[in-house]
Write a protein that holds these residues in place. Structure first.
Motif, PDB file in Angstrom:
ATOM      1  N   THR A 159       0.822  -1.213   0.000  1.00  0.00           N
ATOM      2  CA  THR A 159       0.000   0.000   0.000  1.00  0.00           C
ATOM      3  C   THR A 159       0.856   1.263   0.000  1.00  0.00           C
ATOM      4  O   THR A 159       0.328   2.367   0.141  1.00  0.00           O
ATOM      5  N   THR A 160       2.162   1.131  -0.169  1.00  0.00           N
ATOM      6  CA  THR A 160       3.048   2.287  -0.076  1.00  0.00           C
ATOM      7  C   THR A 160       3.014   3.131  -1.342  1.00  0.00           C
ATOM      8  O   THR A 160       2.619   2.677  -2.410  1.00  0.00           O
ATOM      9  N   THR A 161       3.462   4.384  -1.204  1.00  0.00           N
ATOM     10  CA  THR A 161       3.681   5.274  -2.343  1.00  0.00           C
ATOM     11  C   THR A 161       5.182   5.375  -2.569  1.00  0.00           C
ATOM     12  O   THR A 161       5.916   5.813  -1.679  1.00  0.00           O
ATOM     13  N   PRO A 162       5.676   4.967  -3.735  1.00  0.00           N
ATOM     14  CA  PRO A 162       7.122   4.850  -3.964  1.00  0.00           C
ATOM     15  C   PRO A 162       7.782   6.174  -4.349  1.00  0.00           C
ATOM     16  O   PRO A 162       8.066   6.438  -5.519  1.00  0.00           O
ATOM     17  N   ASP A 163       8.029   7.023  -3.366  1.00  0.00           N
ATOM     18  CA  ASP A 163       8.605   8.329  -3.658  1.00  0.00           C
ATOM     19  C   ASP A 163      10.130   8.296  -3.743  1.00  0.00           C
ATOM     20  O   ASP A 163      10.788   7.590  -2.977  1.00  0.00           O
ATOM     21  N   GLY A 199      21.268  10.253 -11.504  1.00  0.00           N
ATOM     22  CA  GLY A 199      21.020   9.183 -10.531  1.00  0.00           C
ATOM     23  C   GLY A 199      19.892   9.592  -9.613  1.00  0.00           C
ATOM     24  O   GLY A 199      19.523  10.772  -9.537  1.00  0.00           O
ATOM     25  N   TRP A 200      19.312   8.634  -8.892  1.00  0.00           N
ATOM     26  CA  TRP A 200      18.266   8.961  -7.924  1.00  0.00           C
ATOM     27  C   TRP A 200      18.221   7.926  -6.825  1.00  0.00           C
ATOM     28  O   TRP A 200      18.705   6.801  -6.981  1.00  0.00           O
ATOM     29  N   THR A 201      17.655   8.314  -5.705  1.00  0.00           N
ATOM     30  CA  THR A 201      17.508   7.388  -4.585  1.00  0.00           C
ATOM     31  C   THR A 201      16.401   6.387  -4.907  1.00  0.00           C
ATOM     32  O   THR A 201      15.412   6.729  -5.556  1.00  0.00           O
ATOM     33  N   ALA A 202      16.590   5.176  -4.454  1.00  0.00           N
ATOM     34  CA  ALA A 202      15.592   4.132  -4.706  1.00  0.00           C
ATOM     35  C   ALA A 202      14.335   4.385  -3.883  1.00  0.00           C
ATOM     36  O   ALA A 202      14.400   4.784  -2.715  1.00  0.00           O
ATOM     37  N   ALA A 203      13.186   4.186  -4.501  1.00  0.00           N
ATOM     38  CA  ALA A 203      11.923   4.261  -3.771  1.00  0.00           C
ATOM     39  C   ALA A 203      11.768   3.005  -2.909  1.00  0.00           C
ATOM     40  O   ALA A 203      12.197   1.922  -3.296  1.00  0.00           O
ATOM     41  N   THR A 204      11.179   3.168  -1.741  1.00  0.00           N
ATOM     42  CA  THR A 204      11.022   2.026  -0.832  1.00  0.00           C
ATOM     43  C   THR A 204       9.606   1.481  -0.916  1.00  0.00           C
ATOM     44  O   THR A 204       8.672   2.047  -0.357  1.00  0.00           O
ATOM     45  N   SER A 205       9.432   0.394  -1.637  1.00  0.00           N
ATOM     46  CA  SER A 205       8.158  -0.313  -1.736  1.00  0.00           C
ATOM     47  C   SER A 205       8.434  -1.805  -1.638  1.00  0.00           C
ATOM     48  O   SER A 205       9.362  -2.305  -2.280  1.00  0.00           O
ATOM     49  N   PRO A 206       7.645  -2.537  -0.844  1.00  0.00           N
ATOM     50  CA  PRO A 206       7.864  -3.984  -0.722  1.00  0.00           C
ATOM     51  C   PRO A 206       7.841  -4.723  -2.051  1.00  0.00           C
ATOM     52  O   PRO A 206       8.562  -5.695  -2.245  1.00  0.00           O
ATOM     53  N   SER A 207       7.014  -4.234  -2.994  1.00  0.00           N
ATOM     54  CA  SER A 207       6.862  -4.940  -4.261  1.00  0.00           C
ATOM     55  C   SER A 207       7.937  -4.590  -5.273  1.00  0.00           C
ATOM     56  O   SER A 207       8.036  -5.219  -6.324  1.00  0.00           O
ATOM     57  N   GLY A 208       8.766  -3.576  -4.975  1.00  0.00           N
ATOM     58  CA  GLY A 208       9.748  -3.116  -5.937  1.00  0.00           C
ATOM     59  C   GLY A 208       9.139  -2.106  -6.901  1.00  0.00           C
ATOM     60  O   GLY A 208       7.912  -1.991  -7.004  1.00  0.00           O
ATOM     61  N   SER A 209       9.978  -1.345  -7.599  1.00  0.00           N
ATOM     62  CA  SER A 209       9.482  -0.278  -8.461  1.00  0.00           C
ATOM     63  C   SER A 209      10.143  -0.292  -9.837  1.00  0.00           C
ATOM     64  O   SER A 209      11.271  -0.767  -9.992  1.00  0.00           O
TER      65      SER A 209
END
Length: 265
Positions: A159-163, A199-209
Motif C-alpha cells: 500500500t506504499t507510495t514509492p517516492d 542518478g536517484w535514490t531508490a523508492a522504498t516499496s515492498p513490491s519493488g518499483s
C-alpha cells in the motif's frame, strides 16, 4: 427371516451403507412380540473431497483480499450444515524487494471471518508488506474433516507510495553528483563531451518499483502514464547512461511506479 446379534464393529460395516435395527422380545416359553421400534444408522468413514480454496496470485494495493472457497461434497452422510464446522486460516510471511519469505506450513492463524456452510468466498483484511496464503477446513455430517490448502497462490500487499527522495547529476556514470540543479554549467564541466548522467535514490516499496524517465525541455510535471514521448523505464535505482545535451535549459523527469500499480513522485 433370520436375526443376528445387534453388536457391530466398524469391521462389519460398509462405508456409505445404512443399517436398519429392530427390536422384539422372546420369553422363556418362546413367545415372541411383534417387531417394534425400528431405527436406522448410516456409516460414513470418508471425509469430504473435491473442494478448494484460493486467493489472487498477485500484488495488490488494497489490504482487502477476496478468498474463494468450495466445500466439496460427501457421498455418504453429506456436508455439514453447521457453520461451526468450517474454518478459514491464513499463513503470512514478510514481503520485501518483490519477494515473499518462504511459507513453512507451520504458522497457520484463524482468519477470524464469519464462516458459513454456504459460503463461496470470504473477505480477509491483511497488512502491507506481507504475503498471504490460505487453507480451508470443512466437515461432513458425522464430523470427518478435510483441509484444502492453496499451495500455488500468494497474495502480496503493498500500500506504499514509492517516492524518490533526491535526483542528482554529473559528468559521467562514475560521477552523478557534481552538477547542481538550476545552476548553469559549461562544456568542460560535462567532461568535455557534452554528456550528463543522472542518478536517484531508490523508492522504498515492498513490491519493488519501475522507474520512468526522460530528459526534455518541459519544465512542469511530464510523466503520468509512462507512455509519453521519449519516456523509457528501468528497474534500477539510477540512470547509468550518459545523455548528450543540447545547449540551453533542459529538465530531467523521473517517476517511480511500484508493482502494485501505485505511482510515486
Amino acid at each position: 427371516a433370520s436375526w443376528t446379534d445387534a453388536t457391530l464393529t466398524t469391521a462389519n460395516l460398509v462405508n456409505g451403507r445404512n443399517y436398519n435395527f429392530y427390536t422384539r422380545v422372546i420369553d422363556n416359553a418362546t413367545n415372541t412380540t411383534a417387531i417394534a421400534n425400528p431405527w436406522t444408522i448410516g456409516y460414513d468413514a470418508t471425509a469430504p473431497s473435491g473442494g478448494s480454496v484460493s486467493s489472487p496470485n498477485a500484488v495488490q494495493a488494497s489490504t482487502s483480499i477476496t478468498v474463494t472457497v468450495a466445500p466439496g461434497t460427501d457421498g455418504a452422510s453429506g456436508m455439514s450444515a453447521n457453520n461451526g464446522d468450517y474454518l478459514l486460516e491464513y499463513e503470512a510471511k514478510p514481503y520485501a524487494a518483490g519477494s515473499c519469505t518462504a511459507f513453512t506450513g507451520t504458522t497457520w492463524v484463524d482468519a477470524s471471518v464469519a464462516e458459513t456452510a454456504a459460503a463461496t468466498s470470504y473477505t480477509f483484511t491483511g497488512a502491507s508488506g506481507n504475503c498471504y496464503r490460505f487453507r480451508y477446513t470443512v466437515k461432513d455430517n458425522v464430523g470427518n474433516p478435510t483441509t484444502y490448502t492453496d499451495a500455488t497462490n500468494a497474495t502480496k500487499i503493498d500500500t506504499t507510495t514509492p517516492d524518490i527522495v533526491a535526483v542528482t547529476a554529473g559528468p559521467s556514470s562514475a560521477n552523478r553528483t557534481s552538477l547542481t540543479s538550476n545552476v548553469w554549467f559549461n562544456y568542460i564541466q560535462t567532461g568535455s563531451d557534452g554528456k550528463v548522467s543522472h542518478g536517484w535514490t531508490a523508492a522504498t516499496s515492498p513490491s519493488g518499483s519501475t522507474y520512468y524517465y526522460v530528459l526534455n525541455g518541459t519544465s512542469g510535471a511530464f510523466i503520468s502514464t509512462g507512455g509519453e514521448t521519449g519516456v523509457v523505464n528501468t528497474a534500477s535505482a539510477f540512470f547509468d547512461s550518459a545523455v548528450v545535451l543540447a545547449e540551453g535549459t533542459q529538465y530531467f523527469h523521473v517517476r517511480p511506479k511500484n508493482n502494485a500499480g501505485t505511482w510515486g513522485t
